[in-house]
Enzyme design. Structure first.
Site, short mmCIF file in Angstrom:
data_model
loop_
_atom_site.label_atom_id
_atom_site.label_comp_id
_atom_site.label_asym_id
_atom_site.label_seq_id
_atom_site.Cartn_x
_atom_site.Cartn_y
_atom_site.Cartn_z
N SER A 8 -3.98 -43.31 12.47
CA SER A 8 -3.43 -44.65 12.20
C SER A 8 -4.44 -45.73 12.55
O SER A 8 -4.79 -45.92 13.72
CB SER A 8 -2.14 -44.87 12.99
OG SER A 8 -1.80 -46.24 12.93
N HIS A 33 -4.04 -43.38 7.75
CA HIS A 33 -2.70 -43.99 7.79
C HIS A 33 -2.82 -45.50 8.01
O HIS A 33 -3.48 -45.95 8.95
CB HIS A 33 -1.91 -43.34 8.93
CG HIS A 33 -0.47 -43.74 9.03
ND1 HIS A 33 0.53 -43.13 8.29
CD2 HIS A 33 0.14 -44.68 9.78
CE1 HIS A 33 1.70 -43.67 8.61
NE2 HIS A 33 1.50 -44.63 9.52
N ASP A 35 -0.69 -48.99 8.50
CA ASP A 35 0.61 -49.54 8.88
C ASP A 35 0.71 -51.01 8.48
O ASP A 35 0.01 -51.85 9.05
CB ASP A 35 0.81 -49.43 10.39
CG ASP A 35 1.01 -48.00 10.82
OD1 ASP A 35 2.02 -47.40 10.42
OD2 ASP A 35 0.14 -47.47 11.56
N MET A 37 2.99 -54.32 8.42
CA MET A 37 4.17 -54.90 9.09
C MET A 37 4.30 -56.38 8.72
O MET A 37 3.29 -57.09 8.68
CB MET A 37 4.00 -54.81 10.61
CG MET A 37 3.73 -53.40 11.10
SD MET A 37 3.50 -53.41 12.88
CE MET A 37 3.13 -51.68 13.15
N HIS A 66 2.06 -46.90 5.05
CA HIS A 66 3.40 -46.94 5.67
C HIS A 66 3.86 -48.39 5.71
O HIS A 66 3.36 -49.18 6.51
CB HIS A 66 3.28 -46.34 7.09
CG HIS A 66 4.54 -46.39 7.90
ND1 HIS A 66 4.55 -46.17 9.26
CD2 HIS A 66 5.83 -46.63 7.55
CE1 HIS A 66 5.79 -46.27 9.71
NE2 HIS A 66 6.58 -46.56 8.69
N MET A 68 6.27 -51.23 6.64
CA MET A 68 7.36 -51.65 7.52
C MET A 68 7.67 -53.10 7.13
O MET A 68 7.40 -54.04 7.88
CB MET A 68 6.95 -51.52 8.98
CG MET A 68 6.94 -50.06 9.43
SD MET A 68 5.96 -49.77 10.91
CE MET A 68 4.35 -49.56 10.16
N MET A 137 10.18 -41.25 11.90
CA MET A 137 9.61 -42.07 12.98
C MET A 137 10.07 -41.51 14.32
O MET A 137 11.26 -41.36 14.57
CB MET A 137 10.06 -43.53 12.85
CG MET A 137 9.37 -44.31 11.75
SD MET A 137 7.57 -44.30 11.81
CE MET A 137 7.25 -45.09 13.40
N GLY A 142 6.81 -50.51 14.82
CA GLY A 142 6.36 -51.87 15.17
C GLY A 142 5.12 -51.88 16.04
O GLY A 142 4.33 -52.82 15.95
N ASP A 175 5.47 -39.72 13.01
CA ASP A 175 4.66 -40.88 13.40
C ASP A 175 5.22 -41.52 14.66
O ASP A 175 6.37 -41.95 14.67
CB ASP A 175 4.69 -41.87 12.21
CG ASP A 175 3.86 -43.12 12.41
OD1 ASP A 175 3.14 -43.22 13.42
OD2 ASP A 175 3.94 -44.00 11.53
N GLY A 177 3.75 -41.64 19.04
CA GLY A 177 3.65 -40.85 20.26
C GLY A 177 3.13 -39.43 20.05
O GLY A 177 3.43 -38.52 20.83
N SER A 198 -3.12 -44.19 18.94
CA SER A 198 -3.78 -44.31 20.24
C SER A 198 -4.37 -42.98 20.72
O SER A 198 -5.44 -42.98 21.33
CB SER A 198 -2.83 -44.91 21.28
OG SER A 198 -1.58 -44.28 21.22
#
Ligand code: DX5
Ligand code: ZN
Length: 217
Positions: A8, A33, A35, A37, A66, A68, A137, A142, A175, A177, A198
């Protein structure tokens, strides 16, 4: 079974976006990936079309977008033009998911649908024959860097049996953690694609972390 890693870019260093994109491009991750938002569907704003185009120009990877955002159908065409190979929108973000899936396919792009942690997998069952991917998810969407929600594994297993039972080829992506510590368990539960932000970008050796995730037992 597939084993695909989709790093990501939300966790990349935006001051060195070209460097980080090229690093992912050299790695064994097959996907990248992205993201998006809008500050409405989720309480955060990330990036839009010009950034996607810059990443697309620096990468040969399969671009996994992705969304959002509310009313995703309004922007399908523009994300396709910006280089998306797959567009995933949230089931909770539109009043007509089927029309959105059709619009994505008409744009010549693969179609995915995502569900938040509180949305049951049964919500998407009716669209499985038309879907290339379902994104489960495993954190509230977010933000990067949150802890994996354990109940997501049960959702993946239920989805796996729906897909296999129906003879569909829909991929399962997870997606939030995710990293080397839970990658093996998630592939075993039935995931095809693992997203990690991360865990990859904050590790001292991101390329080795991707290999560790691919080879995790
Ligand atoms: C969160 C995003 C994720 C995020 C994951 O809403 O959808 O893709 O980057 O970050 P980590 O892997 O740090 O949980
Ligand atoms: Zn994501």
């Amino acid at each position: 079974m597939n084993r695909i890693i989709s790093p990501s870019m939300l966790s990349a260093d935006f001051g060195h976006l070209d460097r980080d994109t090229r690093m992912i491009d050299r790695s064994r991750a097959e996907w990248i990936h992205i993201d998006v938002m809008d500050g409405v569907f989720v309480p955060n704003i990330s990036f839009g079309f010009p950034v996607l185009k810059a990443i697309d120009a620096a990468s040969d990877k399969f671009m996994d977008v992705h969304l959002m955002i509310v009313e995703p159908e309004r922007y399908v065409k523009r994300f396709a033009e910006a280089g998306a190979d797959l567009i995933t929108f949230h089931a909770e973000a539109t009043s007509d998911p089927q029309a959105c899936i059709e619009m994505i396919r008409q744009a010549g792009v693969k179609a995915g649908i995502s569900i938040k942690p509180a949305t049951p997998v049964e919500t998407v069952e009716q669209w499985l024959p038309m879907l290339d991917l379902v994104l489960v998810m495993s954190v509230e969407p977010g933000f990067g860097g949150q802890s994996f929600i354990g109940g997501s594994v049960e959702k993946v297993k239920r989805l796996r049996s729906m897909i296999d039972g129906g003879g569909f080829s829909t991929l399962i992506e997870i997606d939030g953690g995710v990293g080397p510590d839970n990658a093996g368990m998630l592939f075993a539960a039935g995931c095809d694609v693992l997203v990690a932000g991360s865990a990859i970008f904050r590790s001292p050796d991101p390329e080795a972390t991707i290999v560790n995730m691919l080879e995790a037992k």
